[in-house]
Design a protein around this motif. Structure first.
Motif, PDB file in Angstrom:
ATOM      1  N   GLN A 111      87.518   4.951 146.238  1.00 16.23           N
ATOM      2  CA  GLN A 111      88.720   5.132 147.035  1.00 16.23           C
ATOM      3  C   GLN A 111      88.375   4.854 148.491  1.00 16.23           C
ATOM      4  O   GLN A 111      87.230   5.064 148.925  1.00 16.23           O
ATOM      5  CB  GLN A 111      89.237   6.567 146.916  1.00 16.23           C
ATOM      6  CG  GLN A 111      89.554   7.024 145.509  1.00 16.23           C
ATOM      7  CD  GLN A 111      90.839   6.422 144.998  1.00 16.23           C
ATOM      8  OE1 GLN A 111      91.753   6.168 145.766  1.00 16.23           O
ATOM      9  NE2 GLN A 111      90.919   6.184 143.697  1.00 16.23           N
ATOM     10  N   PRO A 112      89.350   4.420 149.294  1.00 18.78           N
ATOM     11  CA  PRO A 112      89.066   4.221 150.709  1.00 18.78           C
ATOM     12  C   PRO A 112      88.508   5.473 151.388  1.00 18.78           C
ATOM     13  O   PRO A 112      87.626   5.382 152.252  1.00 18.78           O
ATOM     14  CB  PRO A 112      90.429   3.830 151.295  1.00 18.78           C
ATOM     15  CG  PRO A 112      91.143   3.190 150.148  1.00 18.78           C
ATOM     16  CD  PRO A 112      90.702   3.947 148.930  1.00 18.78           C
ATOM     17  N   THR A 138      87.921  -3.796 154.436  1.00 21.97           N
ATOM     18  CA  THR A 138      88.321  -3.521 153.056  1.00 21.97           C
ATOM     19  C   THR A 138      87.809  -2.152 152.617  1.00 21.97           C
ATOM     20  O   THR A 138      86.647  -1.804 152.859  1.00 21.97           O
ATOM     21  CB  THR A 138      87.745  -4.586 152.098  1.00 21.97           C
ATOM     22  OG1 THR A 138      88.151  -5.872 152.533  1.00 21.97           O
ATOM     23  CG2 THR A 138      88.220  -4.359 150.675  1.00 21.97           C
ATOM     24  N   ASN A 139      88.692  -1.353 152.002  1.00 20.73           N
ATOM     25  CA  ASN A 139      88.297  -0.149 151.254  1.00 20.73           C
ATOM     26  C   ASN A 139      87.598   0.883 152.136  1.00 20.73           C
ATOM     27  O   ASN A 139      86.564   1.436 151.762  1.00 20.73           O
ATOM     28  CB  ASN A 139      87.392  -0.550 150.074  1.00 20.73           C
ATOM     29  CG  ASN A 139      87.378   0.495 148.975  1.00 20.73           C
ATOM     30  OD1 ASN A 139      88.365   1.198 148.746  1.00 20.73           O
ATOM     31  ND2 ASN A 139      86.253   0.627 148.290  1.00 20.73           N
ATOM     32  N   ARG A 165      92.662  -4.801 153.598  1.00 21.92           N
ATOM     33  CA  ARG A 165      93.015  -4.420 152.228  1.00 21.92           C
ATOM     34  C   ARG A 165      92.416  -3.045 151.941  1.00 21.92           C
ATOM     35  O   ARG A 165      91.270  -2.798 152.272  1.00 21.92           O
ATOM     36  CB  ARG A 165      92.483  -5.447 151.224  1.00 21.92           C
ATOM     37  CG  ARG A 165      93.166  -6.815 151.328  1.00 21.92           C
ATOM     38  CD  ARG A 165      92.697  -7.758 150.237  1.00 21.92           C
ATOM     39  NE  ARG A 165      93.318  -9.075 150.338  1.00 21.92           N
ATOM     40  CZ  ARG A 165      94.482  -9.426 149.814  1.00 21.92           C
ATOM     41  NH1 ARG A 165      95.176  -8.524 149.118  1.00 21.92           N
ATOM     42  NH2 ARG A 165      94.966 -10.639 149.959  1.00 21.92           N
ATOM     43  N   ARG A 166      93.215  -2.179 151.347  1.00 21.09           N
ATOM     44  CA  ARG A 166      92.766  -0.827 150.986  1.00 21.09           C
ATOM     45  C   ARG A 166      92.187  -0.095 152.210  1.00 21.09           C
ATOM     46  O   ARG A 166      91.096   0.465 152.163  1.00 21.09           O
ATOM     47  CB  ARG A 166      91.726  -0.889 149.855  1.00 21.09           C
ATOM     48  CG  ARG A 166      92.288  -1.353 148.530  1.00 21.09           C
ATOM     49  CD  ARG A 166      91.193  -1.538 147.484  1.00 21.09           C
ATOM     50  NE  ARG A 166      90.509  -0.285 147.194  1.00 21.09           N
ATOM     51  CZ  ARG A 166      90.894   0.610 146.270  1.00 21.09           C
ATOM     52  NH1 ARG A 166      91.986   0.388 145.552  1.00 21.09           N
ATOM     53  NH2 ARG A 166      90.188   1.701 146.051  1.00 21.09           N
ATOM     54  N   ASN A 191      98.160  -3.180 150.784  1.00 20.37           N
ATOM     55  CA  ASN A 191      97.707  -2.004 150.026  1.00 20.37           C
ATOM     56  C   ASN A 191      96.988  -1.013 150.933  1.00 20.37           C
ATOM     57  O   ASN A 191      95.880  -0.556 150.634  1.00 20.37           O
ATOM     58  CB  ASN A 191      96.795  -2.449 148.878  1.00 20.37           C
ATOM     59  CG  ASN A 191      96.633  -1.376 147.823  1.00 20.37           C
ATOM     60  OD1 ASN A 191      97.458  -0.466 147.695  1.00 20.37           O
ATOM     61  ND2 ASN A 191      95.562  -1.461 147.048  1.00 20.37           N
ATOM     62  N   SER A 192      97.615  -0.664 152.040  1.00 24.05           N
ATOM     63  CA  SER A 192      96.984   0.184 153.045  1.00 24.05           C
ATOM     64  C   SER A 192      97.939   1.279 153.505  1.00 24.05           C
ATOM     65  O   SER A 192      99.153   1.208 153.293  1.00 24.05           O
ATOM     66  CB  SER A 192      96.539  -0.660 154.255  1.00 24.05           C
ATOM     67  OG  SER A 192      95.519  -1.570 153.892  1.00 24.05           O
ATOM     68  N   GLU A 271      96.280  -7.174 143.418  1.00 20.58           N
ATOM     69  CA  GLU A 271      95.371  -6.897 144.521  1.00 20.58           C
ATOM     70  C   GLU A 271      94.040  -7.620 144.317  1.00 20.58           C
ATOM     71  O   GLU A 271      93.654  -7.965 143.201  1.00 20.58           O
ATOM     72  CB  GLU A 271      95.143  -5.391 144.656  1.00 20.58           C
ATOM     73  CG  GLU A 271      96.402  -4.584 144.911  1.00 20.58           C
ATOM     74  CD  GLU A 271      97.137  -4.985 146.172  1.00 20.58           C
ATOM     75  OE1 GLU A 271      96.518  -5.595 147.068  1.00 20.58           O
ATOM     76  OE2 GLU A 271      98.344  -4.687 146.280  1.00 20.58           O
ATOM     77  N   TYR A 296     101.289   1.849 148.697  1.00 24.66           N
ATOM     78  CA  TYR A 296      99.895   1.591 148.343  1.00 24.66           C
ATOM     79  C   TYR A 296      99.548   2.301 147.037  1.00 24.66           C
ATOM     80  O   TYR A 296     100.164   3.284 146.652  1.00 24.66           O
ATOM     81  CB  TYR A 296      98.960   2.051 149.467  1.00 24.66           C
ATOM     82  CG  TYR A 296      98.959   3.539 149.721  1.00 24.66           C
ATOM     83  CD1 TYR A 296      98.049   4.371 149.078  1.00 24.66           C
ATOM     84  CD2 TYR A 296      99.854   4.126 150.619  1.00 24.66           C
ATOM     85  CE1 TYR A 296      98.042   5.748 149.303  1.00 24.66           C
ATOM     86  CE2 TYR A 296      99.854   5.488 150.854  1.00 24.66           C
ATOM     87  CZ  TYR A 296      98.953   6.292 150.196  1.00 24.66           C
ATOM     88  OH  TYR A 296      98.949   7.651 150.412  1.00 24.66           O
ATOM     89  N   TRP A 298      95.745   3.120 145.121  1.00 25.65           N
ATOM     90  CA  TRP A 298      94.293   2.949 145.164  1.00 25.65           C
ATOM     91  C   TRP A 298      93.593   3.440 143.888  1.00 25.65           C
ATOM     92  O   TRP A 298      92.366   3.434 143.824  1.00 25.65           O
ATOM     93  CB  TRP A 298      93.712   3.702 146.365  1.00 25.65           C
ATOM     94  CG  TRP A 298      94.241   3.237 147.685  1.00 25.65           C
ATOM     95  CD1 TRP A 298      94.638   1.983 148.013  1.00 25.65           C
ATOM     96  CD2 TRP A 298      94.401   4.025 148.878  1.00 25.65           C
ATOM     97  NE1 TRP A 298      95.051   1.925 149.320  1.00 25.65           N
ATOM     98  CE2 TRP A 298      94.922   3.172 149.876  1.00 25.65           C
ATOM     99  CE3 TRP A 298      94.168   5.368 149.187  1.00 25.65           C
ATOM    100  CZ2 TRP A 298      95.189   3.619 151.179  1.00 25.65           C
ATOM    101  CZ3 TRP A 298      94.440   5.815 150.473  1.00 25.65           C
ATOM    102  CH2 TRP A 298      94.939   4.949 151.457  1.00 25.65           C
TER     103      TRP A 298
END
Length: 638
Positions: A111-112, A138-139, A165-166, A191-192, A271, A296, A298
């Motif tokens: 997960q982020p 990212t992430n 992204r993320r 996706n954020s 994604e 989003y 995740w």
């Protein structure tokens, strides 16, 4: 600085900085075994872990002279001190760096929020930001603490190929810069979650004067934001919770112009894949395609996708040949491209469904023999992600081809071939051709490249993208500067969310830039036999930098039918000075032969009402919806 160079280019072992040790991961000449607990990703991948001090981390991630292609990963953990979050001028012990070109930073959590950064991973520009390309996040979760910015704010001043992204950013994002001459041409956020607001600056020209220098365009999709501030050329949102209301079109007697194109959902999403660590083992998560989504998501569950063991990938280094890479693909392997430039004397041949080719740190595939870089057969579910494509030497007919064509084009609605963050700039007649049905392209910049010294009459650089497949979707696309049409759409059921186009910079003269009897070429051509198509959020901009007073007869050439719909369209002429004066010319019409011209010569060198409503453009026009009932009534002609 010498120590910093060594972090990115060390041949093996470890580096000591201020008495502390940095681990550096090094590769064999072409590939290494996929050890999924301690993989060797080569010399241009740096992995940060929580045992390292902030000083060590900042030394490892600091900009490197020459901007080499590099990937920086953070293992799960918390990094930096949050003590200065309410007053960044007092902050100490934060993770803080400017991202130079060719730098990708990502988290290795599931997960982020598994990776928390207290500090700022930011992008600055002393003047124009029209060249701040090729850097990504990212992430990650970021608690923004940036000295010189307001509390809980991070600056990200970029133009194209600088995608998020993320990302979970707990604060505001400053997409502007107070420095003079700071223009920017956008980014993609996908996706954020951003808990605060995003500010692009107020570029609206009014009767009182010019607007500010701003970020001209942005695309945000499948995210959640705390607010949006500013006005410029076009801002496009799809599936974004907290997005501003749809409001696009020219000024009226009751209100000013609108620059927002907002869709409740994104029609098709898939994604991008990403690398993560699961209980000490490196894996790649490959998301599934979904339709009509918002917000989003995740979660790494079977509904959203599947995890692939690293053993299913061939980890390639830039010395790998096309023959070696194709042998691995033929064995059923996926490809993980470590940072660097891969010179290919033959294209990568992808003929297995669900193949994944994924890049790290802006890896680039160069077609060197005029045969193209990537060819995907009529097989579904292929995923191409996070690498660049170029062409040198002999021009290729096509650099990237999806589907071999023919009556049976292949493709799958539920498992579409997907291209995420694959950017193309190389020597070819046509940059990209989509022959397969149901293809999804998400986040892409396609432009001419490598044409130095090529005569205007040479076919190299003629066309950007040709879409022959049905039910093809593009989200977040820039396509620019090809000699003829930037994007040609021949398939049915196509849909595009956010498209920016620009004609060539340097046609020698109007007589040498003609499409038969028509002046110039449209930036987007919808074939006459297309029955259905939809585009939300379009911009076309001219800037003829060699003094040519050139016009294109239209920005978009299309059949006028009720099932071919354009929502939120603008065209303009970029004001910035060129040798010998300001750019002139423009478009005779936006659609076909309808309506007024976008003519920079009417007020050359200025940016003001009534010719332009946005600073940075000599002239521009906006259209909320096409066709209207009136357009349909007379067939789309004057």
């Amino acid at each position: 600085m010498q120590k910093r160079r060594m972090v990115a280019g060390l041949a093996g072992g470890a580096l000591t900085v201020s008495g502390l040790t940095l681990s550096v991961f090094v590769g064999a000449p072409s590939a290494v075994a996929a050890d999924d607990t301690n993989p060797d990703f080569g010399p241009n991948v740096t992995i940060i872990d929580p045992s390292m001090t902030t000083e060590q981390i900042n030394a490892a991630i600091a900009p490197v002279a020459g901007n080499p292609r590099r990937q920086i990963f953070f293992k799960p953990g918390t990094y930096g001190s949050a003590a200065g979050q309410n007053d960044p001028s007092t902050a100490t012990g934060i993770v803080n760096t400017t991202l130079n070109a060719n730098t990708a930073i990502g988290g290795l959590g599931a997960q982020p929020n598994d990776v928390r950064i207290n500090g700022a991973l930011h992008v600055e520009a002393a003047g124009s930001a029209l060249g701040t390309f090729a850097r990504t996040l990212t992430n990650l979760s970021i608690n923004p603490i940036q000295p010189g910015e307001d509390p809980h704010t991070m600056r990200w001043l970029t133009s194209q190929t600088a995608h998020w992204r993320r990302i979970d950013l707990r604060g505001d994002v400053d997409l502007t810069n107070p420095a003079p001459g700071t223009f920017a041409f956008g980014n993609v956020i996908a996706n954020s979650r951003i808990t605060g607001k995003l500010d692009v600056g107020n570029g609206q020209n009014t009767a009182e004067g010019q607007g500010d220098q701003t970020n001209a365009m942005y695309y945000t999709r499948n995210s959640q934001i705390g607010g949006w501030e500013g006005f410029s050329s076009k801002m496009v949102f799809s599936g974004v919770k907290g997005a501003p209301k749809d409001n696009f079109g020219p000024a009226t007697a009751k209100s000013g112009p609108g620059d927002k194109v907002t869709l409740k959902n994104t029609p098709v999403t898939r994604e991008a894949p990403f690398l993560y660590v699961d209980r000490g083992h490196y894996k790649v998560f490959v998301p599934k395609a979904r339709t009509n989504t918002s917000g989003y998501d995740w979660d790494l569950n079977s509904r959203n996708g599947s995890s692939l063991a690293l053993s299913r990938f061939y980890i390639a280094n830039p010395t790998a040949t096309a023959a070696t890479l194709n042998q691995e693909l033929a064995k059923g392997k996926n490809l993980l491209l470590t940072p660097g430039v891969y010179d290919l004397d033959a294209p990568l041949q992808v003929n297995r469904p669900d193949t994944v080719i994924m890049g790290l740190g802006f890896a680039q595939l160069n077609a060197t023999a005029g045969l193209g870089a990537v060819k995907v057969g009529n097989v579904p579910g292929v995923v191409l992600s996070a690498f660049s494509v170029g062409g040198t030497g002999t021009a290729s007919d096509v650099l990237v081809q999806i589907g071999s064509g023919g009556a049976k084009r292949g493709g799958s609605e539920k498992n579409p071939t997907t291209i995420s963050d694959v950017h193309i700039a190389g020597k070819a007649v046509t940059a990209e051709v989509i022959n397969q049905d149901h293809v999804l392209v998400d986040g892409s910049w396609v432009r001419t490249g490598g044409l130095g010294g090529v005569a205007w009459s040479d076919p190299a650089g003629s066309h950007g993208i040709v879409v022959n497949g049905d039910d093809v979707t593009w989200t977040g696309l820039w396509v620019e500067h090809f000699k003829k049409t930037q994007m040609t759409w021949n398939g049915d059921g196509g849909q595009v969310v956010f498209l920016e186009t620009e004609p060539p910079y340097t046609p020698p003269s109007q007589p040498e830039w003609m499409n038969g009897a028509k002046e110039g070429y449209p930036t987007l051509k919808i074939a006459d036999d297309v029955k259905s198509f939809r585009l939300d959020g379009f911009g076309a901009y001219t800037r003829f930098s060699n003094g040519c007073v050139c016009f294109a007869s239209s920005a978009i050439e299309t059949p006028v039918k009720k099932d071919i719909v354009f929502h939120g369209v603008t065209a303009g002429s970029i004001m910035f000075p060129v040798p010998g004066g300001f750019t002139k010319g423009g478009f005779r019409h936006i659609f076909n032969d309808l309506g007024p011209a976008v003519d920079a010569g009417l007020d050359s060198g200025n940016s003001r009402l009534p010719y332009s409503d946005t600073f940075g453009f000599t002239s521009n026009l906006r259209i909320a919806l096409f066709p209207t009932k009136a357009d349909l009534g007379h067939g789309g002609h004057r």
